[in-house]
Design a protein around this motif. Structure first.
Motif, PDB file in Angstrom:
ATOM      1  N   PHE A   5      23.935  57.868  52.457  1.00  0.00           N
ATOM      2  CA  PHE A   5      22.999  58.957  51.655  1.00  0.00           C
ATOM      3  C   PHE A   5      24.300  59.464  50.737  1.00  0.00           C
ATOM      4  N   VAL A   6      25.013  58.461  50.485  1.00  0.00           N
ATOM      5  CA  VAL A   6      26.299  58.839  49.630  1.00  0.00           C
ATOM      6  C   VAL A   6      25.872  59.215  48.280  1.00  0.00           C
ATOM      7  N   LEU A   7      24.778  58.481  47.474  1.00  0.00           N
ATOM      8  CA  LEU A   7      24.548  58.816  46.387  1.00  0.00           C
ATOM      9  C   LEU A   7      24.136  60.336  46.019  1.00  0.00           C
ATOM     10  N   LYS A   8      23.425  60.761  47.449  1.00  0.00           N
ATOM     11  CA  LYS A   8      22.760  62.197  47.234  1.00  0.00           C
ATOM     12  C   LYS A   8      23.943  63.042  47.361  1.00  0.00           C
ATOM     13  N   CYS A   9      25.261  62.553  47.735  1.00  0.00           N
ATOM     14  CA  CYS A   9      26.375  63.532  47.673  1.00  0.00           C
ATOM     15  C   CYS A   9      26.723  63.706  46.133  1.00  0.00           C
ATOM     16  N   PHE A  10      26.647  62.749  45.366  1.00  0.00           N
ATOM     17  CA  PHE A  10      27.004  62.950  43.814  1.00  0.00           C
ATOM     18  C   PHE A  10      25.927  63.650  43.386  1.00  0.00           C
TER      19      PHE A  10
END
Length: 109
Positions: free
Chosen positions: A66-71
Protein backbone atom coordinates in the motif's frame (compact mmCIF):
# COMPACT_ATOMS: atom_id res chain seq x y z
CA UNK A 1 2.65 13.94 9.10
CA UNK A 2 1.84 13.39 5.45
CA UNK A 3 3.99 12.98 2.37
CA UNK A 4 2.85 16.32 0.95
CA UNK A 5 4.41 18.01 3.98
CA UNK A 6 7.76 16.55 2.86
CA UNK A 7 7.36 16.45 -0.93
CA UNK A 8 5.61 18.54 -3.58
CA UNK A 9 1.99 17.50 -4.16
CA UNK A 10 2.49 18.12 -7.90
CA UNK A 11 5.54 15.84 -8.00
CA UNK A 12 3.64 13.14 -6.11
CA UNK A 13 0.71 13.33 -8.55
CA UNK A 14 2.98 13.16 -11.62
CA UNK A 15 4.84 10.16 -10.21
CA UNK A 16 1.66 8.30 -9.28
CA UNK A 17 0.22 8.99 -12.73
CA UNK A 18 3.37 7.52 -14.31
CA UNK A 19 2.96 4.23 -12.47
CA UNK A 20 -0.81 3.68 -12.78
CA UNK A 21 -0.44 0.48 -14.80
CA UNK A 22 0.10 -2.79 -12.94
CA UNK A 23 3.68 -4.11 -13.08
CA UNK A 24 5.01 -0.64 -13.99
CA UNK A 25 6.37 0.39 -10.57
CA UNK A 26 10.09 1.11 -10.37
CA UNK A 27 11.15 2.35 -6.94
CA UNK A 28 14.26 4.16 -8.23
CA UNK A 29 12.32 6.13 -10.84
CA UNK A 30 9.50 6.77 -8.39
CA UNK A 31 11.81 8.14 -5.66
CA UNK A 32 13.44 10.40 -8.22
CA UNK A 33 10.13 11.64 -9.66
CA UNK A 34 8.63 12.51 -6.27
CA UNK A 35 11.84 14.33 -5.31
CA UNK A 36 12.79 12.00 -2.46
CA UNK A 37 16.26 11.27 -3.87
CA UNK A 38 17.13 14.98 -3.55
CA UNK A 39 16.08 15.15 0.10
CA UNK A 40 18.32 14.97 3.15
CA UNK A 41 18.61 11.78 5.20
CA UNK A 42 16.48 13.48 7.86
CA UNK A 43 13.67 14.15 5.38
CA UNK A 44 13.93 10.59 4.01
CA UNK A 45 13.54 9.31 7.58
CA UNK A 46 10.38 11.42 7.93
CA UNK A 47 9.04 9.77 4.77
CA UNK A 48 9.92 6.37 6.25
CA UNK A 49 7.83 7.20 9.32
CA UNK A 50 4.82 7.92 7.09
CA UNK A 51 5.30 4.57 5.29
CA UNK A 52 5.67 2.66 8.58
CA UNK A 53 1.90 2.59 9.12
CA UNK A 54 1.98 0.43 12.26
CA UNK A 55 4.89 2.36 13.84
CA UNK A 56 6.89 -0.84 14.28
CA UNK A 57 10.15 0.74 13.17
CA UNK A 58 10.04 -1.31 9.97
CA UNK A 59 8.16 -1.35 6.69
CA UNK A 60 6.84 -4.88 6.35
CA UNK A 61 5.69 -6.56 3.15
CA UNK A 62 2.01 -5.85 3.87
CA UNK A 63 2.76 -2.12 4.29
CA UNK A 64 4.77 -2.10 1.05
CA UNK A 65 1.75 -3.28 -0.91
CA UNK A 66 0.00 0.00 0.00
CA UNK A 67 3.05 2.27 -0.23
CA UNK A 68 1.67 4.41 -3.06
CA UNK A 69 -1.43 5.18 -0.97
CA UNK A 70 0.90 6.71 1.63
CA UNK A 71 1.92 9.26 -0.99
CA UNK A 72 -1.69 10.04 -1.99
CA UNK A 73 -5.04 8.37 -1.20
CA UNK A 74 -5.68 7.65 -4.88
CA UNK A 75 -2.42 5.72 -5.30
CA UNK A 76 -2.88 2.13 -6.45
CA UNK A 77 -1.89 -1.01 -4.57
CA UNK A 78 1.33 -2.64 -5.74
CA UNK A 79 0.97 -6.11 -7.23
CA UNK A 80 2.45 -9.04 -5.31
CA UNK A 81 5.31 -9.17 -7.83
CA UNK A 82 6.06 -5.44 -7.43
CA UNK A 83 5.85 -5.70 -3.65
CA UNK A 84 8.30 -8.60 -3.52
CA UNK A 85 10.72 -6.87 -5.92
CA UNK A 86 10.60 -3.70 -3.80
CA UNK A 87 11.19 -5.67 -0.60
CA UNK A 88 14.06 -7.65 -2.13
CA UNK A 89 15.73 -4.45 -3.35
CA UNK A 90 15.68 -2.86 0.10
CA UNK A 91 15.96 -5.77 2.56
CA UNK A 92 19.74 -6.09 2.70
CA UNK A 93 19.84 -8.11 5.94
CA UNK A 94 17.23 -10.63 4.78
CA UNK A 95 14.88 -10.25 7.75
CA UNK A 96 11.80 -9.76 5.56
CA UNK A 97 11.28 -6.11 6.42
CA UNK A 98 12.83 -2.73 5.69
CA UNK A 99 14.50 -0.71 8.43
CA UNK A 100 15.07 3.03 8.25
CA UNK A 101 18.74 2.65 7.27
CA UNK A 102 17.84 0.17 4.52
CA UNK A 103 15.16 2.55 3.24
CA UNK A 104 17.54 5.52 3.26
CA UNK A 105 20.17 3.50 1.38
CA UNK A 106 17.55 2.37 -1.18
CA UNK A 107 16.44 5.96 -1.85
CA UNK A 108 20.06 7.01 -2.39
CA UNK A 109 20.82 4.15 -4.86
Amino acid sequence: MTMDSILSADDIKKALDSFKAAESFDHNKFFEMVGLKAKSDEEIKKAFLVLDADNSGFIEEEELKFVLKCFAPDGRDLTDKETKAFLNAADKDGDGKIGVDEFTALVHE
